[in-house]
Design a protein around this motif. Sequence first.
Motif, PDB file in Angstrom:
ATOM      1  N   TYR A   1     -25.683 -45.224  70.307  1.00 21.39           N
ATOM      2  CA  TYR A   1     -24.524 -44.384  70.042  1.00 21.39           C
ATOM      3  C   TYR A   1     -24.791 -43.436  68.886  1.00 21.39           C
ATOM      4  O   TYR A   1     -25.511 -43.767  67.950  1.00 21.39           O
ATOM      5  N   ALA A   2     -24.153 -42.278  68.954  1.00 19.69           N
ATOM      6  CA  ALA A   2     -24.130 -41.412  67.793  1.00 19.69           C
ATOM      7  C   ALA A   2     -23.319 -42.096  66.699  1.00 19.69           C
ATOM      8  O   ALA A   2     -22.336 -42.807  66.993  1.00 19.69           O
ATOM      9  N   THR A   3     -23.712 -41.881  65.475  1.00 22.58           N
ATOM     10  CA  THR A   3     -23.028 -42.517  64.352  1.00 22.58           C
ATOM     11  C   THR A   3     -21.542 -42.178  64.356  1.00 22.58           C
ATOM     12  O   THR A   3     -20.699 -43.024  64.048  1.00 22.58           O
ATOM     13  N   SER A   4     -21.222 -40.957  64.737  1.00 17.30           N
ATOM     14  CA  SER A   4     -19.840 -40.496  64.685  1.00 17.30           C
ATOM     15  C   SER A   4     -18.918 -41.199  65.677  1.00 17.30           C
ATOM     16  O   SER A   4     -17.699 -41.136  65.523  1.00 17.30           O
ATOM     17  N   VAL A   5     -19.491 -41.847  66.698  1.00 20.24           N
ATOM     18  CA  VAL A   5     -18.645 -42.493  67.707  1.00 20.24           C
ATOM     19  C   VAL A   5     -18.813 -44.007  67.733  1.00 20.24           C
ATOM     20  O   VAL A   5     -18.060 -44.699  68.430  1.00 20.24           O
ATOM     21  N   GLU A   6     -19.787 -44.523  66.989  1.00 12.93           N
ATOM     22  CA  GLU A   6     -20.046 -45.958  67.030  1.00 12.93           C
ATOM     23  C   GLU A   6     -18.807 -46.735  66.589  1.00 12.93           C
ATOM     24  O   GLU A   6     -18.156 -46.405  65.608  1.00 12.93           O
ATOM     25  N   GLY A   7     -18.476 -47.761  67.370  1.00 12.39           N
ATOM     26  CA  GLY A   7     -17.288 -48.550  67.095  1.00 12.39           C
ATOM     27  C   GLY A   7     -16.040 -48.027  67.776  1.00 12.39           C
ATOM     28  O   GLY A   7     -15.024 -48.730  67.846  1.00 12.39           O
ATOM     29  N   ARG A   8     -16.084 -46.796  68.258  1.00 14.22           N
ATOM     30  CA  ARG A   8     -14.920 -46.205  68.933  1.00 14.22           C
ATOM     31  C   ARG A   8     -15.184 -45.995  70.431  1.00 14.22           C
ATOM     32  O   ARG A   8     -14.267 -46.069  71.239  1.00 14.22           O
ATOM     33  N   PHE A   9     -16.438 -45.703  70.784  1.00 14.23           N
ATOM     34  CA  PHE A   9     -16.801 -45.432  72.170  1.00 14.23           C
ATOM     35  C   PHE A   9     -17.642 -46.579  72.711  1.00 14.23           C
ATOM     36  O   PHE A   9     -18.427 -47.188  71.983  1.00 14.23           O
ATOM     37  N   THR A  10     -17.486 -46.856  73.998  1.00 15.71           N
ATOM     38  CA  THR A  10     -18.276 -47.889  74.668  1.00 15.71           C
ATOM     39  C   THR A  10     -18.811 -47.336  75.978  1.00 15.71           C
ATOM     40  O   THR A  10     -18.031 -46.881  76.821  1.00 15.71           O
ATOM     41  N   ILE A  11     -20.119 -47.382  76.124  1.00 15.15           N
ATOM     42  CA  ILE A  11     -20.747 -46.904  77.355  1.00 15.15           C
ATOM     43  C   ILE A  11     -21.098 -48.092  78.235  1.00 15.15           C
ATOM     44  O   ILE A  11     -21.462 -49.164  77.741  1.00 15.15           O
TER      45      ILE A  11
ATOM     46  N   GLN B   1     -15.841 -45.351  77.578  1.00 21.79           N
ATOM     47  CA  GLN B   1     -14.476 -45.583  77.100  1.00 21.79           C
ATOM     48  C   GLN B   1     -14.393 -45.033  75.688  1.00 21.79           C
ATOM     49  O   GLN B   1     -15.174 -45.434  74.814  1.00 21.79           O
ATOM     50  N   MET B   2     -13.446 -44.139  75.470  1.00 23.80           N
ATOM     51  CA  MET B   2     -13.313 -43.486  74.166  1.00 23.80           C
ATOM     52  C   MET B   2     -11.968 -43.885  73.567  1.00 23.80           C
ATOM     53  O   MET B   2     -10.912 -43.647  74.173  1.00 23.80           O
ATOM     54  N   ARG B   3     -12.019 -44.485  72.389  1.00 17.53           N
ATOM     55  CA  ARG B   3     -10.810 -44.928  71.706  1.00 17.53           C
ATOM     56  C   ARG B   3     -10.726 -44.265  70.342  1.00 17.53           C
ATOM     57  O   ARG B   3     -11.716 -43.729  69.839  1.00 17.53           O
ATOM     58  N   ALA B   4      -9.530 -44.328  69.762  1.00 16.91           N
ATOM     59  CA  ALA B   4      -9.304 -43.750  68.431  1.00 16.91           C
ATOM     60  C   ALA B   4      -9.848 -42.331  68.359  1.00 16.91           C
ATOM     61  O   ALA B   4     -10.562 -41.965  67.418  1.00 16.91           O
ATOM     62  N   LEU B   5      -9.524 -41.548  69.356  1.00 12.81           N
ATOM     63  CA  LEU B   5     -10.062 -40.186  69.435  1.00 12.81           C
ATOM     64  C   LEU B   5      -9.555 -39.314  68.298  1.00 12.81           C
ATOM     65  O   LEU B   5      -8.422 -39.457  67.826  1.00 12.81           O
ATOM     66  N   ARG B   6     -10.410 -38.398  67.881  1.00 12.16           N
ATOM     67  CA  ARG B   6     -10.120 -37.484  66.773  1.00 12.16           C
ATOM     68  C   ARG B   6     -10.253 -36.054  67.269  1.00 12.16           C
ATOM     69  O   ARG B   6     -10.986 -35.793  68.240  1.00 12.16           O
ATOM     70  N   PRO B   7      -9.606 -35.133  66.604  1.00 14.27           N
ATOM     71  CA  PRO B   7      -9.747 -33.720  67.009  1.00 14.27           C
ATOM     72  C   PRO B   7     -11.214 -33.273  67.062  1.00 14.27           C
ATOM     73  O   PRO B   7     -11.578 -32.456  67.911  1.00 14.27           O
ATOM     74  N   GLU B   8     -12.040 -33.806  66.192  1.00 14.38           N
ATOM     75  CA  GLU B   8     -13.455 -33.417  66.196  1.00 14.38           C
ATOM     76  C   GLU B   8     -14.228 -33.965  67.389  1.00 14.38           C
ATOM     77  O   GLU B   8     -15.397 -33.630  67.590  1.00 14.38           O
TER      78      GLU B   8
END
Length: 121
Positions: free
Chosen positions: A59-69, A81-88
């Motif tokens: 995972y990219a550092t910016s998504v680790e812990g929030r996204f699951t492939i 699966q993308m959780r806790a999504l941010r505008p960025e």
Amino acid sequence: QVQLVEFGGGLVQSGGSLNLSCVASGAIFRIDDMGWYRQAPGKQREMVAEITRLGSTYYATSVEGRFTISRVVDKNTVDIQMRALRPEDTAVYSCYAQLRTHFSSPITDYWGQGIQVTVSS
């Protein structure tokens, strides 16, 4: 002919969740790695997540812990699966597959057309 098609993009509020799916079809002998990249306006394309045929994930550092492939090898699919999504996280998300079309063909990258994910603040 090999095609990768993504599903599931859209608009979501900050803090929300969204799932993306991708299915590869056509003349496929074997798929090795699959994954997702994204490109935001004015930015370079970046790796989001990758998964090997045996299930190792990166995972990219910016998504680790929030996204699951995840993937289903027999169905040539890869999901994220993308959780806790941010505008960025707003970007066009594209799936890819490293595959052989024949047992003796070289491994080649194939890409989907991309799907928009927009996270509103």
